[in-house]
Design an enzyme around this catalytic site. Structure first.
Site, PDB file in Angstrom:
ATOM      1  CB  SER A  42      -1.327   0.335   1.454  1.00 10.37           C
ATOM      2  OG  SER A  42      -0.184   0.522   2.629  1.00 10.37           O
ATOM      3  CG  HIS A 155      -0.928  -5.411   4.392  1.00 12.54           C
ATOM      4  ND1 HIS A 155      -0.291  -4.964   4.886  1.00 12.54           N
ATOM      5  CD2 HIS A 155      -0.451  -4.364   3.257  1.00 12.54           C
ATOM      6  CE1 HIS A 155       0.375  -3.679   4.823  1.00 12.54           C
ATOM      7  NE2 HIS A 155       0.118  -3.895   3.574  1.00 12.54           N
ATOM      8  CD  GLU A 164      -0.256  -2.114   8.822  1.00 13.82           C
ATOM      9  OE1 GLU A 164       0.120  -1.674  10.077  1.00 13.82           O
ATOM     10  OE2 GLU A 164       0.239  -1.718   8.009  1.00 13.82           O
ATOM     11  CD  GLU A 205       2.258  -5.434   7.640  1.00 18.98           C
ATOM     12  OE1 GLU A 205       1.837  -4.733   8.650  1.00 18.98           O
ATOM     13  OE2 GLU A 205       2.453  -4.610   7.083  1.00 18.98           O
ATOM     14  CG  ASP A 242      -1.768   1.691   8.243  1.00 22.27           C
ATOM     15  OD1 ASP A 242      -2.617   3.309   7.894  1.00 22.27           O
ATOM     16  OD2 ASP A 242      -1.069   1.617   7.562  1.00 22.27           O
ATOM     17  CD  GLU A 283       0.315   3.556   9.819  1.00 23.87           C
ATOM     18  OE1 GLU A 283       0.797   3.492  10.570  1.00 23.87           O
ATOM     19  OE2 GLU A 283       0.714   3.466   8.136  1.00 23.87           O
ATOM     20  CG  ASP A 310       2.467   4.613   5.751  1.00 25.58           C
ATOM     21  OD1 ASP A 310       3.867   4.875   5.357  1.00 25.58           O
ATOM     22  OD2 ASP A 310       1.964   4.181   5.807  1.00 25.58           O
ATOM     23  CE  LYS A 335       5.499   2.088   5.876  1.00 25.13           C
ATOM     24  NZ  LYS A 335       4.350   2.220   5.193  1.00 25.13           N
ATOM     25  CG  HIS A 363       7.042  -3.620   9.113  1.00 27.59           C
ATOM     26  ND1 HIS A 363       6.554  -4.954   9.536  1.00 27.59           N
ATOM     27  CD2 HIS A 363       5.724  -3.266   9.621  1.00 27.59           C
ATOM     28  CE1 HIS A 363       5.330  -5.132   9.402  1.00 27.59           C
ATOM     29  NE2 HIS A 363       4.450  -3.496   9.353  1.00 27.59           N
ATOM     30  CE  LYS A 386       2.964   0.540  10.352  1.00 24.88           C
ATOM     31  NZ  LYS A 386       2.140   0.450   9.171  1.00 24.88           N
TER      32      LYS A 386
HETATM   33  C1  LIG Z   1       3.248  -1.432   6.559  1.00 25.29           C
HETATM   34  C2  LIG Z   1       2.709  -0.350   5.705  1.00 25.29           C
HETATM   35  O1  LIG Z   1       2.408  -1.348   4.817  1.00 25.29           O
HETATM   36  P1  LIG Z   1       2.746  -1.577   2.988  1.00 25.29           P
HETATM   37  O2  LIG Z   1       4.285  -2.137   3.129  1.00 25.29           O
HETATM   38  O3  LIG Z   1       1.943  -2.196   2.356  1.00 25.29           O
HETATM   39  O4  LIG Z   1       2.520   0.219   3.219  1.00 25.29           O
HETATM   40  C3  LIG Z   1       2.525   0.683   6.268  1.00 25.29           C
HETATM   41  O5  LIG Z   1       0.979   0.696   5.579  1.00 25.29           O
HETATM   42  O6  LIG Z   1       2.078   1.143   7.034  1.00 25.29           O
HETATM   43 MG   LIG Z   2       0.521   2.928   7.246  1.00 24.43          MG
END
Ligand SMILES: C=C(OP(=O)(O)O)C(=O)O
Ligand SMILES: [Mg+2]
Length: 426
Positions: A42, A155, A164, A205, A242, A283, A310, A335, A363, A386
């Site tokens: 995503s 996911h 999430e 995940e 999330d 999130e 994010d 990230k 992650h 996370k």
């Molecule tokens: C970890 C996530 O998913 P992705 O790595 O698929 O963006 C997220 O959206 O926070």
């Molecule tokens: Mg996210």
């Protein structure tokens, strides 16, 4: 310090069975550092761009041979000879070689692999753990593990919209204890699902991915699991989500639970959830383009719950500055591969922390055994990480590394606990 003597890249597999880049950096003192690059599903629209080759015979055109070649052909000639401790210079050099805003020419996967492997080699050469090398003498805070135990959205192959559902063991006395509590709840949730005839299959995940009649049903099942495991929701273990709302938003309309909602209606929905559940963090509650919606939502809910950006901020200091200026959230998801170098990641964290925003190290849904983010969470004292469910080796590799770091820090270690969420009223 030692200089960079050789760079080697290869294609390896991530946790979804997709190819990704791994880089090794060798220094002239014989030290080697290695890092593997994660990959999202995503993804935010403005993330740094991975380089994938178009050859349909290689993973249907999703191979990373071009990125692997770019490390040898485009990056190595400029990076060799740098002192490995000159992280900022190395990263600036790679940013300049790429020459684009999104690292799409050389490839953010190639650049990040080199950036992280250089840091690892430099730490090794200095005979320091990575968290200490990056964080210095003040690195001591063990993050609250935000464990994603129920997966939906992009996911999972289920009908659950929210991506999430996480548990945050805020009441634990140590990181090690937090992980144990989380794992106990994970196992209890499996039994709760099984007893109701719901699927215990897993999402990307490592969380369970059942079909459910609503998103509230997911929160209810998790509360039941927390209680069944012997913990008190809100006191011992809080909830977090999330929504990854960009995934179910089209032209400003949210396609949610079988109906259509506006940003204001989504905000009212979250306000209801915050009033009914011990939620400490939400999130991506709205679409990545809806800066005004974010600001309105933060005005309404920001004193009760952490609002994490994010997809909207993509770990980019320019966007984080806009978020600070407009009070569009009160926390930032971090990230490494969204921005593409260690230097810019650390800049993003400093900017956010300096303005009273919280940071959650994160992650990606596609991961490897690489544990760099565990060290970065402690190096930055960010207080939250996370990295998925307390199951599956790609996820537990990070939790296990944090258990080791806590042990190494000994009496200097402080577990962030409820202090990670100062706005939470309990
Ligand atoms: C970890 C996530 O998913 P992705 O790595 O698929 O963006 C997220 O959206 O926070
Ligand atoms: Mg996210």
């Amino acid at each position: 310090m030692a200089t960079i003597d050789a760079l080697l890249a290869r294609e390896i597999l991530d946790s979804r069975g997709n190819p990704t880049v791994e880089v090794e950096v060798a220094l002239d003192d014989g030290t080697v550092g290695r890092a593997a690059v994660p990959s999202g599903a995503s993804t935010g629209q403005f993330e740094a761009v991975e380089r994938r080759d178009g050859d349909p015979k290689r993973y249907g055109g999703k191979g990373v041979q071009d990125a692997v070649d770019a490390v040898a052909e485009e990056l190595a000639p400029h990076v060799l000879g740098y002192d490995a401790s000159e992280q900022r210079l190395v990263d600036q050099e790679m940013i300049a070689i790429d020459g684009t805003d999104n690292k799409g020419r050389v490839g953010a996967n190639a650049i990040l692999g080199v950036s992280l492997a250089v840091a690892r080699a430099a730490a090794e050469s200095a005979d320091l753990p990575l968290f200490r090398y990056v964080g210095g003498p003040n690195a001591h805070l063990l993050p609250v593990p935000m464990m994603n135990i129920l997966n939906g959205g992009a996911h999972a192959d289920s009908n659950v919209d929210i991506q999430e559902f996480m548990i945050a063991p805020i009441g634990a006395a140590s990181f090690r204890e937090a992980v144990r509590w989380g794992a106990e709840v994970y196992h209890a949730l499996k039994k709760v699902l099984h007893d109701r005839g719901l699927s215990t299959g897993l999402g990307d995940e490592g969380g369970f991915a059942p079909d459910l009649e609503s998103n509230r049903a997911a929160l209810d099942l998790i509360l039941e699991a927390i209680t069944a495991a012997g913990y008190t929701p809100g006191k011992d273990i809080a909830l977090a989500m999330d929504a990854a709302a960009s995934e179910f938003c089209e032209n400003g309309t949210y396609h949610f639970e079988g109906g259509e909602k506006t940003a204001a209606e989504m905000t009212a929905y979250y306000a209801d959830l915050v009033a009914s559940y011990p939620l400490v963090s939400i999130e991506d509650p709205l679409d990545e383009a809806d800066w005004e919606g974010y600001a309105a939502l933060t005005r309404e809910l920001g004193d009760k719950v952490q609002i994490v950006g994010d997809d909207i901020f993509v770990t980019n200091p320019v966007k984080i500055q806009r978020a600070i200026d407009t009070a569009a959230a009160n926390a930032v998801l971090i990230k490494v591969n969204q921005i593409g170098t260690l230097t810019e990641t650390l800049d993003a964290v400093s900017l956010a922390q300096g303005s009273g925003f919280r940071c959650m190290m994160s992650h990606r849904s596609g991961e490897t055994e690489d544990t760099t983010i565990a060290d970065l969470a402690v190096a930055t004292n960010c207080g939250q990480i996370k990295t998925g469910a307390p199951a599956r080796s790609d996820r537990v590799a990070k939790y296990n590394q944090l258990i080791r770091i806590e042990e190494e820090l000994d009496d200097a270690a402080v577990y962030a606990g409820a202090g990670a969420f100062p706005r939470f009223k309990g």
